[in-house]
Design a protein around this motif. Structure first.
Motif, PDB file in Angstrom:
ATOM      1  N   UNK A  38       0.182-125.149  87.270  1.00  0.00           N
ATOM      2  CA  UNK A  38       1.231-124.276  87.794  1.00  0.00           C
ATOM      3  C   UNK A  38       1.983-123.528  86.693  1.00  0.00           C
ATOM      4  N   UNK A  39       1.870-123.984  85.455  1.00  0.00           N
ATOM      5  CA  UNK A  39       2.516-123.278  84.350  1.00  0.00           C
ATOM      6  C   UNK A  39       1.966-121.868  84.171  1.00  0.00           C
ATOM      7  N   UNK A  40       0.771-121.610  84.705  1.00  0.00           N
ATOM      8  CA  UNK A  40       0.147-120.294  84.590  1.00  0.00           C
ATOM      9  C   UNK A  40       0.465-119.406  85.791  1.00  0.00           C
ATOM     10  N   UNK A  41       1.336-119.866  86.672  1.00  0.00           N
ATOM     11  CA  UNK A  41       1.648-119.155  87.910  1.00  0.00           C
ATOM     12  C   UNK A  41       3.109-118.681  87.865  1.00  0.00           C
ATOM     13  N   UNK A  42       3.419-117.456  88.350  1.00  0.00           N
ATOM     14  CA  UNK A  42       4.805-117.001  88.415  1.00  0.00           C
ATOM     15  C   UNK A  42       5.678-117.962  89.214  1.00  0.00           C
ATOM     16  N   UNK A  43       6.943-118.065  88.838  1.00  0.00           N
ATOM     17  CA  UNK A  43       7.844-119.042  89.462  1.00  0.00           C
ATOM     18  C   UNK A  43       7.931-118.880  90.970  1.00  0.00           C
ATOM     19  N   UNK A  67      11.006-118.872  85.475  1.00  0.00           N
ATOM     20  CA  UNK A  67      11.378-117.487  85.169  1.00  0.00           C
ATOM     21  C   UNK A  67      11.825-116.781  86.440  1.00  0.00           C
ATOM     22  N   UNK A  68      12.963-116.123  86.354  1.00  0.00           N
ATOM     23  CA  UNK A  68      13.512-115.392  87.491  1.00  0.00           C
ATOM     24  C   UNK A  68      13.944-114.006  87.011  1.00  0.00           C
ATOM     25  N   UNK A  69      13.573-112.979  87.758  1.00  0.00           N
ATOM     26  CA  UNK A  69      13.917-111.616  87.351  1.00  0.00           C
ATOM     27  C   UNK A  69      14.194-110.740  88.570  1.00  0.00           C
ATOM     28  N   UNK A  70      15.327-110.053  88.525  1.00  0.00           N
ATOM     29  CA  UNK A  70      15.616-109.054  89.547  1.00  0.00           C
ATOM     30  C   UNK A  70      14.694-107.859  89.357  1.00  0.00           C
ATOM     31  N   UNK A  71      14.038-107.441  90.434  1.00  0.00           N
ATOM     32  CA  UNK A  71      13.179-106.265  90.397  1.00  0.00           C
ATOM     33  C   UNK A  71      13.917-105.113  91.063  1.00  0.00           C
ATOM     34  N   UNK A  72      14.201-104.089  90.283  1.00  0.00           N
ATOM     35  CA  UNK A  72      14.950-102.938  90.790  1.00  0.00           C
ATOM     36  C   UNK A  72      13.994-101.794  91.078  1.00  0.00           C
ATOM     37  N   UNK A  73      14.049-101.285  92.304  1.00  0.00           N
ATOM     38  CA  UNK A  73      13.187-100.174  92.706  1.00  0.00           C
ATOM     39  C   UNK A  73      14.043 -98.992  93.147  1.00  0.00           C
ATOM     40  N   UNK A  74      13.698 -97.824  92.669  1.00  0.00           N
ATOM     41  CA  UNK A  74      14.454 -96.619  93.045  1.00  0.00           C
ATOM     42  C   UNK A  74      14.198 -96.195  94.487  1.00  0.00           C
ATOM     43  N   UNK A  75      13.144 -96.701  95.073  1.00  0.00           N
ATOM     44  CA  UNK A  75      12.776 -96.289  96.435  1.00  0.00           C
ATOM     45  C   UNK A  75      13.255 -97.263  97.498  1.00  0.00           C
ATOM     46  N   UNK A  76      13.795 -98.400  97.084  1.00  0.00           N
ATOM     47  CA  UNK A  76      14.223 -99.415  98.048  1.00  0.00           C
ATOM     48  C   UNK A  76      15.734 -99.584  97.977  1.00  0.00           C
ATOM     49  N   UNK A  77      16.433 -99.147  99.010  1.00  0.00           N
ATOM     50  CA  UNK A  77      17.891 -99.206  99.033  1.00  0.00           C
ATOM     51  C   UNK A  77      18.418-100.558  99.498  1.00  0.00           C
TER      52      UNK A  77
END
Length: 425
Positions: A38-43, A67-77
């Protein structure tokens, strides 16, 4: 006799093979091996394995890297921050040692959440590496005091809207790597207090922003420090005579400074520097290099970015006491500026016996530059290669003339190869 309800032998064999291929062999593996997989898999995918079966329900809670990351998209309000997923999953997490926790919270993160409390929970898991990137819309916040007394922490990276407010109780006995990217400092004391209580710190990387105005004297006094990188984005127009960078790291071997802020710089006794990248020749007092030229006596690899007209003179002062330099790279600007150059009466030992590679990026072919190149070629007995990167000329005849002129210069090293590269700007 074969009845209609019986199957031929080959059909039975085929069916057995299919059933064996569909067998869940992974679930039969030991827990520690599943955790390594599972170490090779995204959180986010690691956590979802809990719905596979009862066997998998708690395996993910033992994974030591998250690992946790906010994904910001210009097309998704209607974007949602990773915060809610992060908070809940960390509460359920049970690994006794948390090797690495990477958190990147951006503008979509709620401004009323308690990030300090979450970091405190991670520290309780014997945290070893923390990367915390905070770019939310709220005001900068402080980390919990418990972070600065974490005995297991070996690497710490803090980004953006974080205030470095260091308590008197700070003690980080295992911290070897520290990265401070555009954080805000409460005051000079907080910085000194932090660095002085990291007894095994080896690598320090600092990027300062324009908003960083609380530290007047940026002091880096770390006896164990081996690598230091410093980038200051403060405009020269905001320069103050009272601001300074102070370095005192006696075992430092790698130094990189890119500072056009106009602050003064003081370098203590650091005789072990082997590699240096400097873009600092713009200090008002002109004492950056002259303070201790012997600091650069062991240099093997030097890269400089000129910032004022006197950079060649300062470079020669650096080389005066050097015996080891093998590679010299100059990264000048394509904007032609005046340069002061007076041929020295003494040839540095590093040119006479060690320099092997010379590279000039953004060579402009002005008179003083040509004279300096001629000096290098005429006095570098071990030179193997001299490389010149230049802007494209509108006239191919001019380019050919420059190349021919450089080739025709006297070279004391018969094996020296001269190369040219023209690029569009």
């Amino acid at each position: 006799m074969i009845y209609a309800t019986e199957k031929p032998q080959e059909v039975i064999i085929s069916q057995c093979v299919r059933e064996r291929n569909c067998e869940d062999r992974i679930s039969a593996l030991p827990d520690d091996l599943l955790v390594k997989i599972l170490l090779f898999v995204p959180t986010k995918d690691i956590v979802t394995t809990m719905i596979l079966s009862k066997r998998w329900r708690t395996i993910w809670t033992e994974v030591p890297r998250l690992e946790y990351e906010d994904i910001v998209s210009n097309t998704n309000s209607e974007q949602k921050s990773v915060w809610w997923f992060l908070e809940k999953s960390l509460q359920l997490h049970k690994a006794p040692i948390l090797e690495s926790l990477c958190i990147q919270l951006k503008e979509i993160c709620p401004t009323n959440v308690d990030v300090a409390k979450l970091v405190g929970q991670a520290v309780d898991r014997s945290l070893r590496r923390l990367l915390f990137h905070l770019s939310w819309l709220a005001k900068p916040t402080s980390m919990p005091n418990i972070l600065y007394t974490c005995e297991t922490l070996t690497e710490l990276e803090l980004f953006n809207k974080i205030i470095l407010d260091i308590p008197p109780s700070v003690c980080l006995p295992s911290l070897a790597k520290l990265y401070l990217f555009c954080v805000l400092y409460k005051d000079d004391v907080s910085l000194v207090r932090l660095l002085s209580n990291c007894p095994v710190l080896r690598i320090l990387l600092v990027i300062r922003s324009e908003e960083d105005g609380n530290v007047k004297k940026y002091t880096v006094k770390v006896p164990s420090l081996e690598e230091f990188t410093y980038l200051y984005k403060r405009p020269l127009s905001l320069a103050e005579n009272t601001r300074s960078l102070v370095l005192d790291c006696p075992v430092l071997t790698k130094l990189s400074i890119n500072d056009h802020s106009g602050d003064s710089c003081s370098i203590g006794n650091m005789p072990s520097i082997v590699r240096a990248e400097l873009s600092t020749f713009c200090y008002p007092d002109k004492k950056f290099v002259m303070c201790r030229p012997d600091n650069f006596s062991q240099l093997v690899d030097l890269t400089i970015t000129p910032c004022d007209s006197g950079w060649l003179e300062q470079l020669m002062l650096m080389l005066k006491s050097n015996n080891e330099l093998k590679s010299l790279t100059i990264k000048s600007s394509y904007i032609i500026t005046p340069v002061l150059w007076n041929k020295p009466g003494h040839v540095p030992k590093c040119l006479a016996s060690h320099l092997e590679f010379f590279k000039w990026r953004s060579y402009n072919d002005i008179k003083e530059e040509r004279e300096f190149v001629a000096y290098i070629l005429a006095n570098s007995k071990c030179l193997k290669k001299a490389e010149f990167v230049m802007p494209n000329s509108k006239n191919i005849y001019d380019e050919n003339n420059i190349c021919e002129e450089l080739k025709s210069m006297f070279k004391i090293s018969p094996s020296c190869q001269i190369t040219f590269t023209f690029i569009h700007i």
